[in-house]
Design an enzyme around this catalytic site. Structure first.
Site, PDB file in Angstrom:
ATOM      1  N   ASP A 140      -3.669   5.512  11.801  1.00 47.43           N
ATOM      2  CA  ASP A 140      -2.867   5.218  10.831  1.00 47.43           C
ATOM      3  C   ASP A 140      -1.692   5.978  10.747  1.00 47.43           C
ATOM      4  O   ASP A 140      -1.890   7.430  10.513  1.00 47.43           O
ATOM      5  CB  ASP A 140      -3.808   5.161   9.448  1.00 47.43           C
ATOM      6  CG  ASP A 140      -2.948   4.864   8.323  1.00 47.43           C
ATOM      7  OD1 ASP A 140      -1.650   4.469   8.623  1.00 47.43           O
ATOM      8  OD2 ASP A 140      -3.439   4.616   7.190  1.00 47.43           O
ATOM      9  N   HIS A 196       0.742   4.985   6.608  1.00 50.56           N
ATOM     10  CA  HIS A 196       0.464   5.669   5.435  1.00 50.56           C
ATOM     11  C   HIS A 196       0.596   7.346   5.417  1.00 50.56           C
ATOM     12  O   HIS A 196       0.777   7.640   6.569  1.00 50.56           O
ATOM     13  CB  HIS A 196      -0.733   5.374   4.772  1.00 50.56           C
ATOM     14  CG  HIS A 196      -1.124   3.741   4.654  1.00 50.56           C
ATOM     15  ND1 HIS A 196      -1.668   2.914   5.507  1.00 50.56           N
ATOM     16  CD2 HIS A 196      -0.583   2.905   3.649  1.00 50.56           C
ATOM     17  CE1 HIS A 196      -1.765   1.738   5.401  1.00 50.56           C
ATOM     18  NE2 HIS A 196      -0.938   1.749   4.037  1.00 50.56           N
ATOM     19  N   SER A 253       1.001  -1.285   0.072  1.00 47.75           N
ATOM     20  CA  SER A 253       0.209   0.136  -0.021  1.00 47.75           C
ATOM     21  C   SER A 253       0.787   1.234  -0.068  1.00 47.75           C
ATOM     22  O   SER A 253       0.321   2.421  -0.321  1.00 47.75           O
ATOM     23  CB  SER A 253      -0.890  -0.136   1.350  1.00 47.75           C
ATOM     24  OG  SER A 253      -0.096  -0.324   2.312  1.00 47.75           O
TER      25      SER A 253
END
Length: 352
Positions: free
Chosen positions: A330, A333, A107
């Site tokens: 998160d 990311h 990702s």
């Protein structure tokens, strides 16, 4: 006139016998390290308006997910001894006219892939494009230019095969590499998944040769897989036709002690980078493993060495403005617009 001739001769004497560089400034510029620098506020950033990128996936769409501050979008990376050329989408597309680019990885590769497509669409707003997905392969095609910017989701680079005993991670097998042949520029990445355990771990056994085990040291497994990938590059890549990059290790920010803020247990609420050029917590151990493997490849591979510049950006993650919203955190990311735009700006500088 005699004095100046004497002075020039004396300078030459010093250069030859004392090993002093005659053209120090030019030499420094030609050998500039694009990855050592600092973040500076620049109100001409970000490089695009996220509203012009309706295809940004929700996990990176921090503004749409309610993040109120925009300061994190207004930083420019400034190398210590030279300047980055500002990204030019039209020039990029012209350079790759009729060619293909593929990001291969997890990702974090998708993060960089989406950043690049946003930068291109924003810079060349009249360019026709279409986005298609076939299994794990996403294809962003700029039809006017014949340019394909693709993403192959392949989190370990090596193969996972479903067998009678279960899902087997084969550290010495790379059948998936058939997708990468014939591509003009490849940008590889893996690390994010190597420490996964429990329900999110997508394999049941690890295999090397005939040896099958339930688990092993994950850093060693990472190194073994990278060595397999390096062998694939050396056996399959023609450097006159294909440029190879490795994205480097994208860091996380879950421990404020590493940036001298012990009270911070995550990246939530962070609104400024770590200022300066060094990160107090040092580099993740995976960086040394990656550099060791890359040093042994015979074909040219350029490391997009984004770890330190990204470590400095504790403010750039979605935190509670990512895919899971306020219930998840998160700090792995990156928001778009944001830090991956700099990865792509450096990538652009490396192909100029």
């Amino acid at each position: 006139m005699g004095f100046w001739v004497y002075l020039a001769s004396f300078a030459l004497f010093l250069a030859v016998f004392l090993h002093l560089p005659l053209h120090h400034k030019a030499e420094a510029a030609s050998e500039c390290d694009l990855f050592t620098g600092r973040w500076v506020v620049d109100k001409s950033y970000p490089l695009y308006n996220t509203a012009a990128c309706p295809f940004i996936e929700r996990e990176f769409s921090c503004q749409k997910n309610g993040r109120p501050d925009l300061d994190y979008t207004e930083y420019r990376w400034m190398p210590l001894h030279c300047d980055l050329v500002r990204f030019n989408g039209q020039d990029f597309l012209q350079r790759f006219q009729g060619k293909s680019i593929m990001f291969v990885g997890d990702s974090l590769s998708r993060n960089q892939w989406q950043s690049l497509t946003c930068m291109l669409v924003y810079d060349v707003p009249n360019a026709k494009y279409n986005l298609t997905r076939e299994g794990d392969l996403s294809i962003f095609a700029f039809t006017d230019y014949g340019v394909k910017v693709m993403l192959d989701r392949n989190v370990y680079l090596v193969d996972i095969v479903r067998e009678r005993i279960g899902r087997v991670l084969k550290l010495d097998s790379i059948v998936g590499g058939k997708l990468w042949k014939g591509i003009d520029m490849l940008i590889f990445n893996t690390w994010h998944w190597w420490n996964r355990r429990g329900p999110s771990q997508p394999w049941d056994y690890i295999q090397i040769g005939t040896q099958i085990t339930k688990d092993m040291d994950r850093l060693l497994a990472f190194e073994t897989a990278l060595t397999t990938w390096a062998g694939w590059v050396d056996s399959n890549i023609d450097p006159t036709k294909t440029k190879i990059f490795f994205q480097g290790i994208s860091p996380s920010h879950y421990n404020g002690s590493l940036w001298n803020e012990p009270s911070a247990k995550s990246c939530v609420g962070q609104k400024q980078p770590v200022f300066g050029s060094t990160y107090p917590g040092g580099l993740p151990p995976a960086v040394a493993v990656l550099k060791s493997v890359l040093s042994k490849i015979t074909k040219p591979v350029t490391l997009l060495d984004i770890t330190t510049l990204s470590l400095l950006r504790k403010d750039g993650h979605p935190s509670i403005y990512g895919l899971g919203g306020p219930t998840t955190m998160d700090c792995s990311h990156w928001c778009l617009a944001g830090v991956p735009d700099t990865w792509n700006e450096i990538l652009y500088n490396l192909i100029l």
